[in-house]
Design a protein around this motif. Structure first.
Motif, PDB file in Angstrom:
ATOM      1  N   ARG A  36      12.806  46.937 -24.224  1.00  0.00           N
ATOM      2  CA  ARG A  36      13.456  48.235 -24.426  1.00  0.00           C
ATOM      3  C   ARG A  36      12.533  49.151 -25.217  1.00  0.00           C
ATOM      4  O   ARG A  36      11.699  48.695 -25.982  1.00  0.00           O
ATOM      5  CB  ARG A  36      14.770  48.049 -25.154  1.00  0.00           C
ATOM      6  CG  ARG A  36      15.763  47.235 -24.370  1.00  0.00           C
ATOM      7  CD  ARG A  36      17.128  47.282 -25.014  1.00  0.00           C
ATOM      8  NE  ARG A  36      18.082  46.508 -24.258  1.00  0.00           N
ATOM      9  CZ  ARG A  36      18.830  47.008 -23.278  1.00  0.00           C
ATOM     10  NH1 ARG A  36      18.724  48.264 -22.954  1.00  0.00           N
ATOM     11  NH2 ARG A  36      19.689  46.244 -22.640  1.00  0.00           N
ATOM     12  N   LEU A  37      12.729  50.453 -25.038  1.00  0.00           N
ATOM     13  CA  LEU A  37      11.986  51.455 -25.795  1.00  0.00           C
ATOM     14  C   LEU A  37      12.784  51.827 -27.030  1.00  0.00           C
ATOM     15  O   LEU A  37      14.012  51.911 -26.986  1.00  0.00           O
ATOM     16  CB  LEU A  37      11.753  52.714 -24.955  1.00  0.00           C
ATOM     17  CG  LEU A  37      11.002  52.554 -23.643  1.00  0.00           C
ATOM     18  CD1 LEU A  37      10.932  53.898 -22.926  1.00  0.00           C
ATOM     19  CD2 LEU A  37       9.615  52.009 -23.873  1.00  0.00           C
ATOM     20  N   VAL A  38      12.082  52.064 -28.147  1.00  0.00           N
ATOM     21  CA  VAL A  38      12.735  52.538 -29.357  1.00  0.00           C
ATOM     22  C   VAL A  38      11.885  53.689 -29.913  1.00  0.00           C
ATOM     23  O   VAL A  38      10.696  53.547 -30.131  1.00  0.00           O
ATOM     24  CB  VAL A  38      12.952  51.413 -30.403  1.00  0.00           C
ATOM     25  CG1 VAL A  38      11.657  50.785 -30.841  1.00  0.00           C
ATOM     26  CG2 VAL A  38      13.742  51.917 -31.594  1.00  0.00           C
ATOM     27  N   PHE A  39      12.521  54.860 -30.072  1.00  0.00           N
ATOM     28  CA  PHE A  39      11.820  56.043 -30.584  1.00  0.00           C
ATOM     29  C   PHE A  39      11.743  55.964 -32.105  1.00  0.00           C
ATOM     30  O   PHE A  39      12.748  55.750 -32.775  1.00  0.00           O
ATOM     31  CB  PHE A  39      12.538  57.325 -30.156  1.00  0.00           C
ATOM     32  CG  PHE A  39      11.863  58.566 -30.639  1.00  0.00           C
ATOM     33  CD1 PHE A  39      10.650  58.961 -30.105  1.00  0.00           C
ATOM     34  CD2 PHE A  39      12.430  59.342 -31.635  1.00  0.00           C
ATOM     35  CE1 PHE A  39      10.009  60.113 -30.554  1.00  0.00           C
ATOM     36  CE2 PHE A  39      11.804  60.491 -32.094  1.00  0.00           C
ATOM     37  CZ  PHE A  39      10.588  60.877 -31.545  1.00  0.00           C
ATOM     38  N   VAL A  40      10.523  56.122 -32.657  1.00  0.00           N
ATOM     39  CA  VAL A  40      10.322  55.979 -34.097  1.00  0.00           C
ATOM     40  C   VAL A  40       9.731  57.235 -34.743  1.00  0.00           C
ATOM     41  O   VAL A  40       9.141  57.164 -35.816  1.00  0.00           O
ATOM     42  CB  VAL A  40       9.443  54.742 -34.411  1.00  0.00           C
ATOM     43  CG1 VAL A  40      10.124  53.470 -33.940  1.00  0.00           C
ATOM     44  CG2 VAL A  40       8.055  54.870 -33.798  1.00  0.00           C
ATOM     45  N   GLY A  41       9.920  58.403 -34.116  1.00  0.00           N
ATOM     46  CA  GLY A  41       9.360  59.626 -34.694  1.00  0.00           C
ATOM     47  C   GLY A  41       7.855  59.514 -34.824  1.00  0.00           C
ATOM     48  O   GLY A  41       7.193  58.996 -33.941  1.00  0.00           O
ATOM     49  N   HIS A  42       7.288  59.973 -35.959  1.00  0.00           N
ATOM     50  CA  HIS A  42       5.835  59.885 -36.149  1.00  0.00           C
ATOM     51  C   HIS A  42       5.392  58.473 -36.490  1.00  0.00           C
ATOM     52  O   HIS A  42       4.220  58.147 -36.400  1.00  0.00           O
ATOM     53  CB  HIS A  42       5.330  60.895 -37.179  1.00  0.00           C
ATOM     54  CG  HIS A  42       5.905  60.748 -38.551  1.00  0.00           C
ATOM     55  ND1 HIS A  42       5.802  59.605 -39.311  1.00  0.00           N
ATOM     56  CD2 HIS A  42       6.599  61.639 -39.309  1.00  0.00           C
ATOM     57  CE1 HIS A  42       6.386  59.777 -40.473  1.00  0.00           C
ATOM     58  NE2 HIS A  42       6.900  61.017 -40.493  1.00  0.00           N
ATOM     59  N   ILE A  63       9.227  48.193 -27.265  1.00  0.00           N
ATOM     60  CA  ILE A  63       8.084  49.091 -27.166  1.00  0.00           C
ATOM     61  C   ILE A  63       8.404  50.325 -27.998  1.00  0.00           C
ATOM     62  O   ILE A  63       9.384  51.025 -27.736  1.00  0.00           O
ATOM     63  CB  ILE A  63       7.800  49.486 -25.707  1.00  0.00           C
ATOM     64  CG1 ILE A  63       7.464  48.230 -24.894  1.00  0.00           C
ATOM     65  CG2 ILE A  63       6.661  50.504 -25.639  1.00  0.00           C
ATOM     66  CD1 ILE A  63       7.358  48.470 -23.413  1.00  0.00           C
ATOM     67  N   MET A  64       7.590  50.559 -29.024  1.00  0.00           N
ATOM     68  CA  MET A  64       7.787  51.715 -29.901  1.00  0.00           C
ATOM     69  C   MET A  64       7.227  52.966 -29.223  1.00  0.00           C
ATOM     70  O   MET A  64       6.131  52.941 -28.688  1.00  0.00           O
ATOM     71  CB  MET A  64       7.057  51.501 -31.229  1.00  0.00           C
ATOM     72  CG  MET A  64       7.644  50.408 -32.072  1.00  0.00           C
ATOM     73  SD  MET A  64       6.723  49.982 -33.594  1.00  0.00           S
ATOM     74  CE  MET A  64       5.738  51.395 -33.977  1.00  0.00           C
ATOM     75  N   VAL A  65       7.992  54.050 -29.268  1.00  0.00           N
ATOM     76  CA  VAL A  65       7.535  55.346 -28.765  1.00  0.00           C
ATOM     77  C   VAL A  65       7.317  56.240 -29.978  1.00  0.00           C
ATOM     78  O   VAL A  65       8.241  56.493 -30.742  1.00  0.00           O
ATOM     79  CB  VAL A  65       8.556  55.976 -27.797  1.00  0.00           C
ATOM     80  CG1 VAL A  65       8.069  57.348 -27.328  1.00  0.00           C
ATOM     81  CG2 VAL A  65       8.814  55.051 -26.610  1.00  0.00           C
ATOM     82  N   VAL A  66       6.072  56.678 -30.161  1.00  0.00           N
ATOM     83  CA  VAL A  66       5.670  57.473 -31.317  1.00  0.00           C
ATOM     84  C   VAL A  66       5.330  58.888 -30.848  1.00  0.00           C
ATOM     85  O   VAL A  66       4.592  59.059 -29.871  1.00  0.00           O
ATOM     86  CB  VAL A  66       4.434  56.848 -32.006  1.00  0.00           C
ATOM     87  CG1 VAL A  66       3.968  57.698 -33.164  1.00  0.00           C
ATOM     88  CG2 VAL A  66       4.733  55.430 -32.451  1.00  0.00           C
ATOM     89  N   ILE A 108       3.278  49.744 -27.917  1.00  0.00           N
ATOM     90  CA  ILE A 108       3.439  51.057 -28.537  1.00  0.00           C
ATOM     91  C   ILE A 108       2.952  52.120 -27.554  1.00  0.00           C
ATOM     92  O   ILE A 108       1.924  51.957 -26.909  1.00  0.00           O
ATOM     93  CB  ILE A 108       2.694  51.136 -29.886  1.00  0.00           C
ATOM     94  CG1 ILE A 108       2.958  52.458 -30.584  1.00  0.00           C
ATOM     95  CG2 ILE A 108       1.232  50.853 -29.737  1.00  0.00           C
ATOM     96  CD1 ILE A 108       2.468  52.493 -32.028  1.00  0.00           C
ATOM     97  N   ILE A 109       3.727  53.166 -27.428  1.00  0.00           N
ATOM     98  CA  ILE A 109       3.353  54.328 -26.618  1.00  0.00           C
ATOM     99  C   ILE A 109       3.252  55.497 -27.579  1.00  0.00           C
ATOM    100  O   ILE A 109       4.204  55.791 -28.302  1.00  0.00           O
ATOM    101  CB  ILE A 109       4.411  54.632 -25.538  1.00  0.00           C
ATOM    102  CG1 ILE A 109       4.529  53.470 -24.553  1.00  0.00           C
ATOM    103  CG2 ILE A 109       4.080  55.940 -24.817  1.00  0.00           C
ATOM    104  CD1 ILE A 109       5.690  53.593 -23.587  1.00  0.00           C
ATOM    105  N   VAL A 110       2.093  56.151 -27.601  1.00  0.00           N
ATOM    106  CA  VAL A 110       1.894  57.301 -28.478  1.00  0.00           C
ATOM    107  C   VAL A 110       1.825  58.553 -27.608  1.00  0.00           C
ATOM    108  O   VAL A 110       0.986  58.640 -26.711  1.00  0.00           O
ATOM    109  CB  VAL A 110       0.609  57.157 -29.321  1.00  0.00           C
ATOM    110  CG1 VAL A 110       0.404  58.391 -30.191  1.00  0.00           C
ATOM    111  CG2 VAL A 110       0.660  55.897 -30.166  1.00  0.00           C
TER     112      VAL A 110
END
Length: 124
Positions: A36-42, A63-66, A108-110
């Motif tokens: 799953r994707l999780v949005f973590v701001g900056h 998967i962290m979305v930055v 991680i996706i930046v």
């Protein structure tokens, strides 16, 4: 709910080395299923301002979305050799990449800012 979707490397996405890309080590291919994707701001944990974008979030296996950068970095504008306004990495702050590695994130996706994209284009 949408089902799985395939993304073609080189057309739909590319992998960055985090260090500028050119001449960096090759990145081994991995297969991640059902993450799953999780949005973590900056994504920066900043001790002096008690900033923790992970408050209440579990990134393990996700998967962290930055997206974005801390205000201190966005306004600094310093070049190479400039002091980091956040302090010392690992002591005063933690990068999203370090947090992901320490907390078992699957990836991680930046999403770069316009300024980051512009800098990349200029350095090519």
């Amino acid at each position: 709910a949408p089902g799985p979707r395939a993304f073609e490397y080189g057309r739909d996405w590319t992998a960055g080395t985090g260090g500028g890309g050119r001449g960096g080590p090759s990145i081994p291919a991995i297969e991640i299923t059902d993450a799953r994707l999780v949005f973590v701001g900056h994504g920066y944990v900043i001790n002096k301002s008690q900033t923790n974008p992970y408050q209440g979030l579990d990134v393990k296996g996700k998967i962290m979305v930055v997206a974005g950068t801390p205000a201190e970095l966005a306004s600094a504008g310093g070049g190479r050799g400039s002091a980091n306004p956040l302090g010392v990495e690992g002591t005063d702050f933690t990068t999203p990449q370090s947090y992901a590695a320490k907390n078992g994130a699957a990836g991680i996706i930046v999403i770069p800012t316009f300024q980051q994209l512009s800098a990349m284009a200029i350095s090519l």
